[in-house]
Design a protein around this motif. Sequence first.
Motif, PDB file in Angstrom:
ATOM      1  N   THR A 546       0.822  -1.203   0.000  1.00 13.76           N
ATOM      2  CA  THR A 546       0.000   0.000   0.000  1.00 13.76           C
ATOM      3  C   THR A 546       0.859   1.258   0.000  1.00 13.76           C
ATOM      4  O   THR A 546       2.064   1.213   0.250  1.00 13.76           O
ATOM      5  N   ARG A 547       0.174   2.402  -0.275  1.00  8.63           N
ATOM      6  CA  ARG A 547       0.872   3.688  -0.374  1.00  8.63           C
ATOM      7  C   ARG A 547       2.111   3.573  -1.271  1.00  8.63           C
ATOM      8  O   ARG A 547       3.192   4.035  -0.948  1.00  8.63           O
ATOM      9  N   MET A 548       1.888   2.922  -2.409  1.00  4.22           N
ATOM     10  CA  MET A 548       3.002   2.658  -3.321  1.00  4.22           C
ATOM     11  C   MET A 548       3.182   3.811  -4.316  1.00  4.22           C
ATOM     12  O   MET A 548       2.216   4.390  -4.793  1.00  4.22           O
ATOM     13  N   PHE A 549       4.436   4.119  -4.636  1.00  6.85           N
ATOM     14  CA  PHE A 549       4.795   5.124  -5.626  1.00  6.85           C
ATOM     15  C   PHE A 549       5.691   4.433  -6.665  1.00  6.85           C
ATOM     16  O   PHE A 549       6.080   3.267  -6.488  1.00  6.85           O
ATOM     17  N   PRO A 550       6.001   5.086  -7.801  1.00  6.17           N
ATOM     18  CA  PRO A 550       6.685   4.407  -8.911  1.00  6.17           C
ATOM     19  C   PRO A 550       7.939   3.622  -8.532  1.00  6.17           C
ATOM     20  O   PRO A 550       8.089   2.465  -8.944  1.00  6.17           O
ATOM     21  N   ASP A 551       8.829   4.216  -7.758  1.00  6.42           N
ATOM     22  CA  ASP A 551      10.072   3.525  -7.403  1.00  6.42           C
ATOM     23  C   ASP A 551       9.807   2.275  -6.568  1.00  6.42           C
ATOM     24  O   ASP A 551      10.486   1.260  -6.718  1.00  6.42           O
ATOM     25  N   ALA A 552       8.819   2.374  -5.677  1.00  3.68           N
ATOM     26  CA  ALA A 552       8.484   1.231  -4.822  1.00  3.68           C
ATOM     27  C   ALA A 552       7.870   0.103  -5.659  1.00  3.68           C
ATOM     28  O   ALA A 552       8.184  -1.077  -5.458  1.00  3.68           O
ATOM     29  N   LYS A 553       7.001   0.466  -6.605  1.00  3.04           N
ATOM     30  CA  LYS A 553       6.399  -0.544  -7.494  1.00  3.04           C
ATOM     31  C   LYS A 553       7.487  -1.259  -8.291  1.00  3.04           C
ATOM     32  O   LYS A 553       7.472  -2.485  -8.431  1.00  3.04           O
ATOM     33  N   LEU A 554       8.413  -0.454  -8.804  1.00  6.76           N
ATOM     34  CA  LEU A 554       9.511  -1.010  -9.597  1.00  6.76           C
ATOM     35  C   LEU A 554      10.362  -1.959  -8.755  1.00  6.76           C
ATOM     36  O   LEU A 554      10.769  -3.027  -9.223  1.00  6.76           O
ATOM     37  N   ALA A 555      10.611  -1.574  -7.499  1.00 10.87           N
ATOM     38  CA  ALA A 555      11.421  -2.404  -6.604  1.00 10.87           C
ATOM     39  C   ALA A 555      10.748  -3.750  -6.343  1.00 10.87           C
ATOM     40  O   ALA A 555      11.407  -4.796  -6.329  1.00 10.87           O
ATOM     41  N   VAL A 556       9.419  -3.744  -6.168  1.00 17.13           N
ATOM     42  CA  VAL A 556       8.676  -4.992  -5.918  1.00 17.13           C
ATOM     43  C   VAL A 556       8.727  -5.902  -7.145  1.00 17.13           C
ATOM     44  O   VAL A 556       8.990  -7.106  -7.032  1.00 17.13           O
ATOM     45  N   VAL A 557       8.502  -5.324  -8.329  1.00 19.89           N
ATOM     46  CA  VAL A 557       8.521  -6.124  -9.566  1.00 19.89           C
ATOM     47  C   VAL A 557       9.901  -6.746  -9.788  1.00 19.89           C
ATOM     48  O   VAL A 557      10.029  -7.934 -10.099  1.00 19.89           O
ATOM     49  N   ASN A 558      10.953  -5.946  -9.613  1.00 17.22           N
ATOM     50  CA  ASN A 558      12.323  -6.458  -9.796  1.00 17.22           C
ATOM     51  C   ASN A 558      12.655  -7.548  -8.781  1.00 17.22           C
ATOM     52  O   ASN A 558      13.337  -8.529  -9.111  1.00 17.22           O
ATOM     53  N   ALA A 559      12.185  -7.382  -7.539  1.00 16.35           N
ATOM     54  CA  ALA A 559      12.440  -8.395  -6.507  1.00 16.35           C
ATOM     55  C   ALA A 559      11.730  -9.703  -6.843  1.00 16.35           C
ATOM     56  O   ALA A 559      12.303 -10.788  -6.676  1.00 16.35           O
ATOM     57  N   LEU A 560      10.508  -9.612  -7.329  1.00 11.00           N
ATOM     58  CA  LEU A 560       9.771 -10.816  -7.717  1.00 11.00           C
ATOM     59  C   LEU A 560      10.472 -11.529  -8.875  1.00 11.00           C
ATOM     60  O   LEU A 560      10.568 -12.762  -8.898  1.00 11.00           O
ATOM     61  N   LYS A 561      10.982 -10.752  -9.834  1.00 10.71           N
ATOM     62  CA  LYS A 561      11.713 -11.343 -10.955  1.00 10.71           C
ATOM     63  C   LYS A 561      12.984 -12.033 -10.469  1.00 10.71           C
ATOM     64  O   LYS A 561      13.340 -13.115 -10.938  1.00 10.71           O
ATOM     65  N   LYS A 562      13.639 -11.396  -9.509  1.00 11.53           N
ATOM     66  CA  LYS A 562      14.870 -11.973  -8.951  1.00 11.53           C
ATOM     67  C   LYS A 562      14.579 -13.291  -8.234  1.00 11.53           C
ATOM     68  O   LYS A 562      15.421 -14.192  -8.187  1.00 11.53           O
ATOM     69  N   LYS A 563      13.355 -13.404  -7.699  1.00 13.39           N
ATOM     70  CA  LYS A 563      12.946 -14.642  -7.018  1.00 13.39           C
ATOM     71  C   LYS A 563      12.599 -15.754  -8.022  1.00 13.39           C
ATOM     72  O   LYS A 563      12.255 -16.862  -7.626  1.00 13.39           O
ATOM     73  N   GLY A 564      12.678 -15.425  -9.300  1.00  8.43           N
ATOM     74  CA  GLY A 564      12.380 -16.434 -10.323  1.00  8.43           C
ATOM     75  C   GLY A 564      10.927 -16.469 -10.751  1.00  8.43           C
ATOM     76  O   GLY A 564      10.501 -17.378 -11.473  1.00  8.43           O
ATOM     77  N   GLU A 565      10.137 -15.463 -10.320  1.00 12.55           N
ATOM     78  CA  GLU A 565       8.729 -15.421 -10.695  1.00 12.55           C
ATOM     79  C   GLU A 565       8.574 -14.838 -12.099  1.00 12.55           C
ATOM     80  O   GLU A 565       9.380 -14.013 -12.540  1.00 12.55           O
ATOM     81  N   VAL A 566       7.513 -15.256 -12.795  1.00 11.72           N
ATOM     82  CA  VAL A 566       7.135 -14.641 -14.066  1.00 11.72           C
ATOM     83  C   VAL A 566       5.997 -13.677 -13.742  1.00 11.72           C
ATOM     84  O   VAL A 566       4.903 -14.095 -13.365  1.00 11.72           O
ATOM     85  N   VAL A 567       6.266 -12.387 -13.873  1.00 15.95           N
ATOM     86  CA  VAL A 567       5.390 -11.354 -13.313  1.00 15.95           C
ATOM     87  C   VAL A 567       4.512 -10.704 -14.377  1.00 15.95           C
ATOM     88  O   VAL A 567       5.005 -10.220 -15.398  1.00 15.95           O
ATOM     89  N   ALA A 568       3.199 -10.717 -14.112  1.00 15.11           N
ATOM     90  CA  ALA A 568       2.251  -9.929 -14.902  1.00 15.11           C
ATOM     91  C   ALA A 568       1.853  -8.735 -14.049  1.00 15.11           C
ATOM     92  O   ALA A 568       1.324  -8.901 -12.948  1.00 15.11           O
ATOM     93  N   MET A 569       2.149  -7.534 -14.534  1.00 18.17           N
ATOM     94  CA  MET A 569       1.879  -6.304 -13.781  1.00 18.17           C
ATOM     95  C   MET A 569       0.741  -5.546 -14.440  1.00 18.17           C
ATOM     96  O   MET A 569       0.802  -5.226 -15.627  1.00 18.17           O
ATOM     97  N   ASP A 576       2.685   4.097 -13.402  1.00 16.48           N
ATOM     98  CA  ASP A 576       2.850   2.644 -13.541  1.00 16.48           C
ATOM     99  C   ASP A 576       3.791   2.272 -14.679  1.00 16.48           C
ATOM    100  O   ASP A 576       4.176   1.110 -14.812  1.00 16.48           O
ATOM    101  N   GLY A 577       4.160   3.253 -15.514  1.00 14.72           N
ATOM    102  CA  GLY A 577       4.969   2.980 -16.707  1.00 14.72           C
ATOM    103  C   GLY A 577       6.220   2.170 -16.458  1.00 14.72           C
ATOM    104  O   GLY A 577       6.436   1.127 -17.102  1.00 14.72           O
ATOM    105  N   PRO A 578       7.094   2.571 -15.521  1.00 13.51           N
ATOM    106  CA  PRO A 578       8.334   1.814 -15.297  1.00 13.51           C
ATOM    107  C   PRO A 578       8.095   0.360 -14.892  1.00 13.51           C
ATOM    108  O   PRO A 578       8.776  -0.546 -15.395  1.00 13.51           O
ATOM    109  N   ALA A 579       7.131   0.136 -13.997  1.00 14.43           N
ATOM    110  CA  ALA A 579       6.851  -1.230 -13.547  1.00 14.43           C
ATOM    111  C   ALA A 579       6.260  -2.066 -14.676  1.00 14.43           C
ATOM    112  O   ALA A 579       6.585  -3.255 -14.830  1.00 14.43           O
ATOM    113  N   LEU A 580       5.398  -1.466 -15.503  1.00 12.47           N
ATOM    114  CA  LEU A 580       4.805  -2.174 -16.640  1.00 12.47           C
ATOM    115  C   LEU A 580       5.878  -2.601 -17.632  1.00 12.47           C
ATOM    116  O   LEU A 580       5.839  -3.693 -18.184  1.00 12.47           O
ATOM    117  N   LYS A 581       6.840  -1.699 -17.860  1.00 12.07           N
ATOM    118  CA  LYS A 581       7.909  -1.972 -18.823  1.00 12.07           C
ATOM    119  C   LYS A 581       8.842  -3.069 -18.305  1.00 12.07           C
ATOM    120  O   LYS A 581       9.337  -3.899 -19.070  1.00 12.07           O
TER     121      LYS A 581
END
Length: 849
Positions: A546-569, A576-581
Amino acid sequence: MSYNIPDHLKGLNDNEVAASQKKYGYNRIDTAHKNTGLELLLNILKEPMLILLFAISAIYLMTGDYGEAFFMFVAIVAVSAISLYQDTRSKKALEALEKLNEPLSTVIRNAQVVEIPTNEIAIGDLSITEEGKMINADGKIVHSNDFSVNEASLTGESLSVFKSSEIEDNKVYSGTLAVSGLAVFEVEKIGAETQLGKIGRSIQDIKEERSPLQIQITKFVKWMAVAGIIVFLMVWIFSYIQTDNVIESLLVGLTMAMSVLPEEIPVAFTTFMALGAWKLMREGIIVKRSSIVETLGSTTVICTDKTGTITENTMHLKHLYDYQSDKIFDEKDFGDTTLSKLIDYAMWSSEPVPFDPMEKTLHKVYEQTQKNDARKDYRMFHEYPLDGKPPMMTHLFENKERHRIIAAKGAPEAILDVSMLLESEKSDVRKLIKSFGQQGFRVLGVAKSNFEGDDLPREQQQFRFDFLGLVVFYDPPKKGIQDVFQHIYDAGIKVKVITGDNTDTTKSIAAQAGIVNTAEAVEGKEIMEYSEEQLLQEVEEKVLFTRMFPDAKLAVVNALKKKGEVVAMLGDGVNDGPALKTAHIGVAMGSKGTEIAKAAAALVITNDDLDRLIIGIASGRRIYANIKKAIQYIISIHIPIILTVSLPLFLGWIFPQIFTPVHVIFFELVMGPTCSIVYENEPMEKDTMLQKPRRMADTFLNWKELAVSIVQGLVITAGVLFAYQWVVQNGGSEEKTRAMVFTTLIFANILLSLTNRSFHYSLFESFKNKNILFAVVSGSVIIMLFAILYIEPLGKFFHLSGLNAGELGIAASIAAISVLWFEVYKWVKRLRQNDTETSGLHSLESYIK
């Protein structure tokens, strides 16, 4: 969308548009070369299989076998026609997607605001752009309302720039993004003449990244091609040693090369992907890259926004809290004069031309409750856009008498932080905010300020604000959203909610929507303070962000990818542009999504329905499963063709050339449509969306699956060679032997294509999945077989004789035994799986007890 555009802005009329387009052309950058039909045909004729056919045809002509040469040329036409049909079909599907992806632009024409296809923008048009939209031409601003633009695509500068008609920097450029406010600009350059157009070629030339499956299939086909060359040389040399005839040996070698080459596989892959994307388009899912269809099936985590995705995005104003009277008012009491100031300032703190559903609601409530509508009397002369963590925004208005209105709204915490309240008073308000949040309400704080000078503070937080109260919205979960999330969980996919809303509201709505593990949440500011190890642990364990902003969203997506997840955002806003990309699959909302979100996303859901994404994932899984079935079928059926061509020669059997190029090309003409047309049309198996997602790093065929296909091929080979020896041992001629081997292999091919419809369910269970193309192709092959067997000219051409009913029955029986043993294998496999599941259930029950 209605716009408050000044009356003097009339735009071009129809005649002026036509004259401009005639003189300057259309707004498009034609740098990407599109293949013509002739070029497509020439590309097809470069395929290895067709090169082999041309070589064989030439040899037949040299040796005077004109009938065989003519058949080879007919085969060339047939193979080319099939390939051209597939390529054209794929091309049309992709062109339809490209056309649907083209955005609309808003312009003023004939004094009316209209939407037109972007390529129809003309020089001289008055184009309107607003927050979140991409600018589609170069021009000069003639009217603006607190307008800022991000020009990173041209300048590389990530910070937004404020622009207006009154300052020197009053130009806007195609390809840049409106970050805030609204602007009307006169179009000065379009298409290739724009700043973007001048560098357009370099952008167009960027190659699309190939998917893991695409890379694996390409490697496999290359490996098979190398094997084909080696086998060709071996057979040619071996045959020449035996016969001392270069031409005849070359023919045998080329026959062998034809049998090895798996040219159906790349054609099948392209067809599956393009048609998969086209079918998704009909379901309301616009796929920008066809290869993303395969990745969809591998999705392991869906990161979803709350507003408009989980909820209806209706933003109904449920309550108003007036701080001065310390009262909560329900909607039936909004006309109470006590609320006049709160409603007034809530509206003034909104955009004059509202985009957001909440702001539209506030304008509507203002209209319904205030006696005097003062909006036309005041002009907004300064705006502090939405910023801060948590965010707030402030608008400054002034009328002709220089009377000012300074209104702010935003996250309640942000408004409380800048308000002149005692800490105890803030604490009381926070309790109220928490109570609203726990009921699933969206809460905004409203404040006012006074400032007389022209030397405005640099930051809005520097004003001295008076706290006025709270506006409380309810955005209920969409109907049926619980079923959608249940489908997601059943498919073994995790859900993460990433939202800018507060924790209490998000928890309540998430629980109502059927999302599990909503007891704990983590906020954006905490995300940014975590170490990498802590972040990886948090994204694994937490569901609500919650209370997420662009950098925080991007950090979560990158962390999930690092965990080996295939992420649909999923996202819809500028932020939302950076996280979507960055996500494997960026998903934008078609109705409420901004242009920047759509530009960054890999696919767009046209009706903003999360259920469409589930359809997309199911389609991805179906396509991947069907590609595997098609490839396993190709491997299995190629093995008996290869070995039937080679073994009689190497083993010195009585009829070493049991198959000639004529027979092999017949098999190729049967296998091609079966592989790329029939299997592509195969429906999804019933338990597909109850399986866990496959790992994207997995090879498309693991060793066990490859071994199964090889064993299938070897057993069919054994059956076919048994038929060969049975005829020979019974004194059959070469023509009779060839007829028996040919017929057995045709029957085996048909049965193999049917039994391989599922590697789990029985053949009879698969018949429940209706696929009319199996009946059409199989029926056509049987008719052609009987024509070859029993129409004498055709029999002579294929160098075989007819079979009587008994021989036909033996061929069918051998084929059935060679293929249908696999049904027993599947049955045993199902029994073992059921035993394992039962044993696991008993173990779980014992553990619980």
